[in-house]
Design a protein around this motif. Structure first.
Motif, PDB file in Angstrom:
ATOM      1  N   ARG A 141       0.838  -1.203   0.000  1.00  0.00           N
ATOM      2  CA  ARG A 141       0.000   0.000   0.000  1.00  0.00           C
ATOM      3  C   ARG A 141       0.873   1.253   0.000  1.00  0.00           C
ATOM      4  N   ASN A 142       0.559   2.137  -0.920  1.00  0.00           N
ATOM      5  CA  ASN A 142       1.239   3.438  -0.974  1.00  0.00           C
ATOM      6  C   ASN A 142       0.455   4.406  -0.093  1.00  0.00           C
ATOM      7  N   ILE A 143       0.612   4.252   1.222  1.00  0.00           N
ATOM      8  CA  ILE A 143      -0.310   4.931   2.133  1.00  0.00           C
ATOM      9  C   ILE A 143       0.015   6.413   2.298  1.00  0.00           C
ATOM     10  N   SER A 144      -0.978   7.146   2.780  1.00  0.00           N
ATOM     11  CA  SER A 144      -0.900   8.605   2.842  1.00  0.00           C
ATOM     12  C   SER A 144      -0.534   9.094   4.232  1.00  0.00           C
ATOM     13  N   LEU A 145      -0.215  10.392   4.303  1.00  0.00           N
ATOM     14  CA  LEU A 145       0.133  11.015   5.582  1.00  0.00           C
ATOM     15  C   LEU A 145      -0.930  10.779   6.656  1.00  0.00           C
ATOM     16  N   LYS A 146      -2.189  10.953   6.306  1.00  0.00           N
ATOM     17  CA  LYS A 146      -3.230  10.815   7.337  1.00  0.00           C
ATOM     18  C   LYS A 146      -3.321   9.388   7.873  1.00  0.00           C
ATOM     19  N   ALA A 147      -3.115   8.410   6.999  1.00  0.00           N
ATOM     20  CA  ALA A 147      -3.125   7.015   7.457  1.00  0.00           C
ATOM     21  C   ALA A 147      -1.895   6.734   8.330  1.00  0.00           C
ATOM     22  N   ILE A 148      -0.758   7.313   7.950  1.00  0.00           N
ATOM     23  CA  ILE A 148       0.462   7.157   8.751  1.00  0.00           C
ATOM     24  C   ILE A 148       0.237   7.707  10.159  1.00  0.00           C
ATOM     25  N   GLU A 149      -0.432   8.842  10.236  1.00  0.00           N
ATOM     26  CA  GLU A 149      -0.709   9.437  11.548  1.00  0.00           C
ATOM     27  C   GLU A 149      -1.620   8.529  12.397  1.00  0.00           C
ATOM     28  N   ALA A 176       0.534   5.720  13.721  1.00  0.00           N
ATOM     29  CA  ALA A 176       1.438   6.173  14.793  1.00  0.00           C
ATOM     30  C   ALA A 176       0.686   6.325  16.112  1.00  0.00           C
ATOM     31  N   LYS A 177      -0.520   6.859  16.035  1.00  0.00           N
ATOM     32  CA  LYS A 177      -1.321   6.999  17.257  1.00  0.00           C
ATOM     33  C   LYS A 177      -1.714   5.631  17.799  1.00  0.00           C
ATOM     34  N   GLY A 178      -2.083   4.716  16.896  1.00  0.00           N
ATOM     35  CA  GLY A 178      -2.472   3.369  17.330  1.00  0.00           C
ATOM     36  C   GLY A 178      -1.314   2.626  17.977  1.00  0.00           C
ATOM     37  N   LEU A 179      -0.105   2.887  17.503  1.00  0.00           N
ATOM     38  CA  LEU A 179       1.090   2.215  18.039  1.00  0.00           C
ATOM     39  C   LEU A 179       1.754   3.026  19.153  1.00  0.00           C
ATOM     40  N   GLU A 180       1.261   4.239  19.374  1.00  0.00           N
ATOM     41  CA  GLU A 180       1.821   5.133  20.396  1.00  0.00           C
ATOM     42  C   GLU A 180       3.313   5.366  20.175  1.00  0.00           C
ATOM     43  N   ILE A 181       3.654   5.737  18.965  1.00  0.00           N
ATOM     44  CA  ILE A 181       5.049   5.991  18.612  1.00  0.00           C
ATOM     45  C   ILE A 181       5.175   7.364  17.952  1.00  0.00           C
ATOM     46  N   GLU A 182       6.428   7.803  17.807  1.00  0.00           N
ATOM     47  CA  GLU A 182       6.716   9.021  17.059  1.00  0.00           C
ATOM     48  C   GLU A 182       6.714   8.710  15.565  1.00  0.00           C
ATOM     49  N   LEU A 183       6.321   9.681  14.764  1.00  0.00           N
ATOM     50  CA  LEU A 183       6.273   9.508  13.313  1.00  0.00           C
ATOM     51  C   LEU A 183       7.616   9.076  12.725  1.00  0.00           C
ATOM     52  N   ARG A 226       2.888  22.277  16.226  1.00  0.00           N
ATOM     53  CA  ARG A 226       2.242  21.676  15.056  1.00  0.00           C
ATOM     54  C   ARG A 226       1.515  20.425  15.509  1.00  0.00           C
ATOM     55  N   ASN A 227       0.235  20.406  15.265  1.00  0.00           N
ATOM     56  CA  ASN A 227      -0.627  19.422  15.921  1.00  0.00           C
ATOM     57  C   ASN A 227      -0.988  18.225  15.082  1.00  0.00           C
ATOM     58  N   ASN A 228      -0.783  18.283  13.797  1.00  0.00           N
ATOM     59  CA  ASN A 228      -1.120  17.113  13.001  1.00  0.00           C
ATOM     60  C   ASN A 228      -0.077  16.881  11.917  1.00  0.00           C
ATOM     61  N   ILE A 229      -0.166  15.731  11.323  1.00  0.00           N
ATOM     62  CA  ILE A 229       0.894  15.295  10.420  1.00  0.00           C
ATOM     63  C   ILE A 229       1.021  16.198   9.189  1.00  0.00           C
ATOM     64  N   LEU A 230      -0.075  16.762   8.719  1.00  0.00           N
ATOM     65  CA  LEU A 230       0.024  17.657   7.564  1.00  0.00           C
ATOM     66  C   LEU A 230       0.789  18.921   7.937  1.00  0.00           C
ATOM     67  N   GLU A 231       0.564  19.430   9.131  1.00  0.00           N
ATOM     68  CA  GLU A 231       1.295  20.614   9.587  1.00  0.00           C
ATOM     69  C   GLU A 231       2.779  20.306   9.777  1.00  0.00           C
ATOM     70  N   ILE A 232       3.055  19.166  10.377  1.00  0.00           N
ATOM     71  CA  ILE A 232       4.451  18.776  10.639  1.00  0.00           C
ATOM     72  C   ILE A 232       5.198  18.587   9.314  1.00  0.00           C
ATOM     73  N   PHE A 233       4.591  17.810   8.428  1.00  0.00           N
ATOM     74  CA  PHE A 233       5.254  17.514   7.155  1.00  0.00           C
ATOM     75  C   PHE A 233       5.460  18.774   6.322  1.00  0.00           C
ATOM     76  N   SER A 234       4.416  19.564   6.196  1.00  0.00           N
ATOM     77  CA  SER A 234       4.503  20.735   5.317  1.00  0.00           C
ATOM     78  C   SER A 234       5.502  21.761   5.861  1.00  0.00           C
ATOM     79  N   TYR A 235       5.510  21.942   7.178  1.00  0.00           N
ATOM     80  CA  TYR A 235       6.478  22.855   7.779  1.00  0.00           C
ATOM     81  C   TYR A 235       7.906  22.390   7.489  1.00  0.00           C
TER      82      TYR A 235
END
Lengths: 73, 73
Positions: A47-55, A58-65, B3-12
């Motif tokens: 899957r070529n997944i997107s930023l929102k899915a990655i987020e 990360a929340k589900g795994l409780e990890i940093e991006l 920066r509160n969400n992944i789009l903000e973090i990435f774009s910044y």
């Protein structure tokens, strides 16, 4: 093992981080709100997944991006 | 700035890294093979971009993937 592209890097780290968290794909599906087939595909680099899915993952795994993108681990 | 969400973090980070590299959006477009409107949108947090596009941008900027996801910089 050398991982040469972003799908290999991401999928390898995703599976490793889920196993480190000692949760199943089904549990990660529940925590992230993503379908379990989507989780399975992502862990196999299908899957070529997107930023929102990655987020969500990360929340589900409780990890940093950044942990999804580490090269040596 | 927080920066509160992944789009903000990435774009910044994307804009910061491009400016650090001292290249224009047009030059990054050329280097990455992505349309300049796509680059512009991504830097404004208007695109939910995918892993493969992230990889193209990292190569164009000659950076590590993790740099797009750092929180404090």
């Amino acid at each position: 093992m050398e991982r040469n592209n972003i799908l290999e890097i991401f999928s390898y780290n995703m599976k490793r981080l889920r196993q480190n968290a000692k949760i199943t794909q089904e549990e990660l599906s529940f925590r992230s709100g993503l379908h379990k087939n989507y989780i399975s595909d992502a862990e196999r680099g299908k899957r070529n997944i997107s930023l929102k899915a990655i987020e969500k993952l990360a929340k589900g795994l409780e990890i940093e991006l950044t942990e999804f993108f580490l090269l040596n681990n």
